[in-house]
Design a protein around this motif. Structure first.
Motif, PDB file in Angstrom:
ATOM      1  N   ALA A 166       0.848  -1.245   0.071  1.00 29.70           N
ATOM      2  CA  ALA A 166       0.020  -0.115  -0.198  1.00 29.70           C
ATOM      3  C   ALA A 166       0.744   1.277  -0.173  1.00 29.70           C
ATOM      4  CB  ALA A 166      -0.969   0.011   1.370  1.00 29.70           C
ATOM      5  N   ASP A 199      -0.651  -2.614 -11.695  1.00 32.64           N
ATOM      6  CA  ASP A 199      -1.771  -3.435 -11.582  1.00 32.64           C
ATOM      7  C   ASP A 199      -1.889  -3.564  -9.748  1.00 32.64           C
ATOM      8  OD1 ASP A 199      -3.651  -5.384 -11.174  1.00 32.64           O
ATOM      9  OD2 ASP A 199      -2.280  -7.210 -11.396  1.00 32.64           O
ATOM     10  N   ALA A 200      -2.573  -2.469  -9.582  1.00 31.58           N
ATOM     11  CA  ALA A 200      -2.570  -1.951  -7.991  1.00 31.58           C
ATOM     12  C   ALA A 200      -3.763  -3.182  -7.317  1.00 31.58           C
ATOM     13  CB  ALA A 200      -3.268  -0.635  -7.828  1.00 31.58           C
ATOM     14  N   ASP A 201      -4.684  -3.373  -7.890  1.00 32.04           N
ATOM     15  CA  ASP A 201      -5.557  -4.404  -7.459  1.00 32.04           C
ATOM     16  C   ASP A 201      -4.845  -5.708  -7.307  1.00 32.04           C
ATOM     17  OD1 ASP A 201      -7.719  -2.235  -7.345  1.00 32.04           O
ATOM     18  OD2 ASP A 201      -8.558  -3.064  -8.961  1.00 32.04           O
ATOM     19  N   GLY A 202      -4.208  -6.224  -8.241  1.00 26.80           N
ATOM     20  CA  GLY A 202      -3.543  -7.556  -8.206  1.00 26.80           C
ATOM     21  C   GLY A 202      -2.326  -7.469  -7.219  1.00 26.80           C
ATOM     22  N   LEU A 259      -2.518  -5.625  -4.330  1.00 27.42           N
ATOM     23  CA  LEU A 259      -3.062  -5.803  -3.016  1.00 27.42           C
ATOM     24  C   LEU A 259      -3.685  -6.944  -2.812  1.00 27.42           C
ATOM     25  CD1 LEU A 259      -4.905  -2.248  -3.066  1.00 27.42           C
ATOM     26  CD2 LEU A 259      -2.747  -2.788  -1.683  1.00 27.42           C
ATOM     27  N   SER A 260      -4.147  -7.726  -3.619  1.00 27.30           N
ATOM     28  CA  SER A 260      -4.651  -8.985  -3.576  1.00 27.30           C
ATOM     29  C   SER A 260      -3.686 -10.112  -3.194  1.00 27.30           C
ATOM     30  CB  SER A 260      -5.513  -9.521  -4.713  1.00 27.30           C
ATOM     31  OG  SER A 260      -5.918 -10.772  -4.573  1.00 27.30           O
ATOM     32  N   GLU A 304      -2.525  -9.516   0.472  1.00 28.01           N
ATOM     33  CA  GLU A 304      -3.452 -10.152   1.490  1.00 28.01           C
ATOM     34  C   GLU A 304      -3.219 -11.515   1.780  1.00 28.01           C
ATOM     35  OE1 GLU A 304      -7.269  -9.143   0.166  1.00 28.01           O
ATOM     36  OE2 GLU A 304      -6.849  -7.131   0.756  1.00 28.01           O
TER      37      GLU A 304
END
Length: 369
Positions: A3, A23-26, A28-29, A32
């Motif tokens: 982040a 690929d920000a969403d990828g 962060l996923s 996690e």
């Protein structure tokens, strides 16, 4: 960490233009779900644009827990010079001075690391493309021995290109190089796994120094900064001869060979002779000293849009792509507010020596603001 890195992208990429794809969403996923027991768990990094899918340098970082944010910029295809970056609409800029280039071709990698966005980024080095941007941006760039990092397309005919890393510290690039080293099903002829070295060594190192290797003369002020970095008790500069042949024609011939372009047999024979001669010359040199030190580039970073007029910046680097020796660039000072890099070259397979000597010279620096 991921982040924070994405916040850094949002803050700095509009100024520096180091992102090719994000690929920000990828990211962060992945963060996690990361296994915190892995050696690079959660460490964000960038992949050099146009890196082949399934490249071991990427898959092995992922297996170690590192998190890719996306790809970093490199030069436009078919550019005469590769010492710049381009995101499709803007040149990649240098965090030290927005009017300057961050080098290339691993341009976005160096700019992002120097700006503190990521601690590590992948790159490739055919003629200095890890070392030049590291020097321009005041960070670390390591080109290992030929074959140290396995390639997605296996062993090339000429073997000029070496995968590697640009990072904040010597320890970071050493660890990453170790983790991705060793043969792969895509490149079974790669060198054996390289254990993480300790960046240490004897109390003193014997080194040779050269301000120039080809026809290009260094900026005397750059030479002065690098030569001054050797004035430490643990470094002993020896006056040792180096019978070095110019490499420009040989490199161009070998590059064409790797690209599958037609090569005249006489030109290839001449290039192989240059490789043999310079490899022997380095073997003779390393029988008397531990390492060879040069400035990484003949001058500090040029203007971000002046790359075609500055193709000579690789003059001190590309010879070691021909011979396959390991070489690392580290920052050793500033000149007119811009970083100056020193290149440390060691015998084949002795990245540990290059890193240990570089540790004695390195001056950690950060761009203002």
């Amino acid at each position: 960490m991921v982040a924070e890195a994405l916040d850094g992208v949002a803050r700095w990429d509009p100024l520096l233009h180091f992102i090719d794809t994000l690929d920000a969403d990828g990211a962060l996923s992945r963060a996690e779900r990361v296994d915190l027991g892995l050696p690079l768990a959660g460490v964000p990094f960038l992949i050099k644009a146009r890196t082949p899918a399934g490249s071991p340098i990427v898959t092995r970082l992922l297996a170690a827990g590192a998190i890719p944010l996306g790809t970093s910029t490199r030069a436009r295809p078919d550019a005469v010079s590769q010492t710049f970056g381009w995101n499709g609409s803007e040149y990649t800029r240098n965090p030290w001075d927005l009017s300057r280039s961050s080098g290339g071709s691993s341009a976005g990698a160096a700019a992002a690391v120097a700006a503190g966005v990521v601690p590590l980024a992948t790159g490739g080095d055919s003629a200095g493309s890890l070392r030049i941007p590291a020097s321009f941006c005041g960070v670390v760039g390591l080109k290992g021995t030929a074959g140290r990092v396995p390639r997605a397309d296996g062993r090339a005919l000429a073997g000029l290109t070496i995968g590697g890393f640009i990072g904040t510290t010597l320890e970071d690039v050493a660890l990453a190089t170790s983790l991705v080293s060793g043969p792969d099903r895509l490149d079974p002829s790669a060198l054996p796994h390289w254990p993480v070295p300790t960046v240490a060594g004897p109390e003193s190192w014997r080194v040779a120094y050269r301000s120039a290797l080809g026809l290009i003369q260094n900026d005397p002020a750059v030479n002065g900064v690098v030569r001054g970095s050797l004035a430490v008790p643990s470094i002993g500069v020896q006056d040792v001869a180096l019978d070095w042949l110019p490499v420009d024609s040989a490199w161009l011939t070998l590059r064409d060979l790797d690209a599958g372009l037609p090569v005249e047999p006489s030109a290839l024979q001449a290039a192989v002779q240059v490789r043999r001669h310079n490899s022997t010359a380095l073997a003779d040199l390393f029988s008397s000293v531990d390492a060879l030190i040069t400035p990484t580039t003949p001058r500090v970073a040029h203007g971000y849009d002046q790359h075609e007029q500055n193709i000579v910046v690789g003059d001190l680097c590309w010879g070691f792509n021909i011979t396959g020796h390991p070489a690392v660039s580290v920052p050793v000072g500033l000149l007119d507010g811009l970083p100056v890099g020193a290149q440390v070259v060691a015998p084949h397979g002795r990245e540990d020596v290059a890193l240990a000597v570089a540790a004695r010279l390195m001056m950690p620096i950060s761009p203002p603001g």
